[in-house]
Design a protein around this motif. Structure first.
Motif, short mmCIF file in Angstrom:
data_model
loop_
_atom_site.label_atom_id
_atom_site.label_comp_id
_atom_site.label_asym_id
_atom_site.label_seq_id
_atom_site.Cartn_x
_atom_site.Cartn_y
_atom_site.Cartn_z
N SER A 17 75.87 46.78 73.60
CA SER A 17 74.47 47.00 73.22
C SER A 17 73.61 47.19 74.46
O SER A 17 73.94 46.70 75.55
CB SER A 17 73.93 45.80 72.43
N TYR A 60 65.19 57.77 61.69
CA TYR A 60 66.33 57.75 62.58
C TYR A 60 67.16 59.01 62.39
O TYR A 60 67.26 59.56 61.29
CB TYR A 60 67.23 56.54 62.32
N ASP A 62 70.68 60.92 62.00
CA ASP A 62 71.83 60.52 61.19
C ASP A 62 72.90 59.82 62.01
O ASP A 62 73.56 58.89 61.52
CB ASP A 62 72.43 61.74 60.49
N SER A 63 73.06 60.24 63.25
CA SER A 63 74.15 59.68 64.06
C SER A 63 73.88 58.26 64.54
O SER A 63 74.80 57.60 65.03
CB SER A 63 74.41 60.59 65.27
N LYS A 65 71.73 55.97 62.60
CA LYS A 65 71.28 55.11 61.51
C LYS A 65 72.18 53.89 61.37
O LYS A 65 73.39 54.00 61.38
CB LYS A 65 71.25 55.89 60.20
N GLY A 66 71.56 52.73 61.23
CA GLY A 66 72.30 51.49 61.07
C GLY A 66 72.73 50.84 62.37
O GLY A 66 73.21 49.71 62.37
N ARG A 67 72.59 51.57 63.48
CA ARG A 67 73.00 51.03 64.79
C ARG A 67 71.82 50.87 65.75
O ARG A 67 71.84 49.96 66.57
CB ARG A 67 74.04 51.95 65.43
N ALA A 69 67.53 50.67 66.59
CA ALA A 69 66.26 50.23 65.99
C ALA A 69 65.13 50.50 66.97
O ALA A 69 65.20 50.09 68.14
CB ALA A 69 66.32 48.75 65.64
N ASN A 84 72.87 49.25 69.27
CA ASN A 84 74.05 48.42 69.03
C ASN A 84 75.27 49.29 68.72
O ASN A 84 75.13 50.47 68.39
CB ASN A 84 73.80 47.46 67.88
N SER A 85 76.44 48.68 68.81
CA SER A 85 77.70 49.38 68.47
C SER A 85 77.79 50.73 69.16
O SER A 85 78.12 51.74 68.55
CB SER A 85 77.81 49.54 66.95
#
Length: 124
Positions: A17, A60, A62-63, A65-67, A69, A84-85
């Motif tokens: 991260s 965000y 697409d690549s 999203k979820g990682r 912020a 993150n990740s």
């Protein structure tokens, strides 16, 4: 006029991260919508994340999203990108940008001011 300076980039292993910062001088960030973009070698600049002027709306790519912020601290006149990740495909120069529009989103042309960028390298 507003000047933007990114920091926080560096070398990180896959799965790790980083938090990027974009500090503004000259004007308060409460007047701007903000965005993060990135450009990998040999590729076009890509939208990463954006936050509206009032911080009520966030987008965000697409690549990420979820990682990733995005957040904006008007008191510190700084916008952040928490990543993150991380994977090697995230390797790029990351740029922050400011827009005088209330909602700028993913369009580069909507942004009026750009920082110089900070390098993020993710090793496998």
């Amino acid at each position: 006029q507003v000047q933007l300076v990114e920091s926080g980039g560096g070398l990180v292993q896959a799965g790790g991260s980083l938090r990027l910062s974009c500090a503004a001088t000259g004007r308060t960030l409460s007047s701007f919508a903000m965005g993060w973009f990135r450009q990998a070698p040999g590729k076009e600049r890509e939208f990463v994340a954006a936050i509206s002027r009032g911080s009520g709306m966030i987008w965000y790519g697409d690549s990420v999203k979820g990682r990733f912020a995005i957040s904006k601290d008007n008191a510190k006149n700084t916008v952040y990108l928490r990543m993150n990740s991380l994977n090697p495909e995230d390797t790029a120069v990351y740029y922050c940008a400011a827009s005088t529009q209330s909602l700028a989103g993913s369009s580069e042309s909507a942004y009026d001011y750009w920082g110089q960028g900070t390098q993020v390298t993710v090793s496998s």
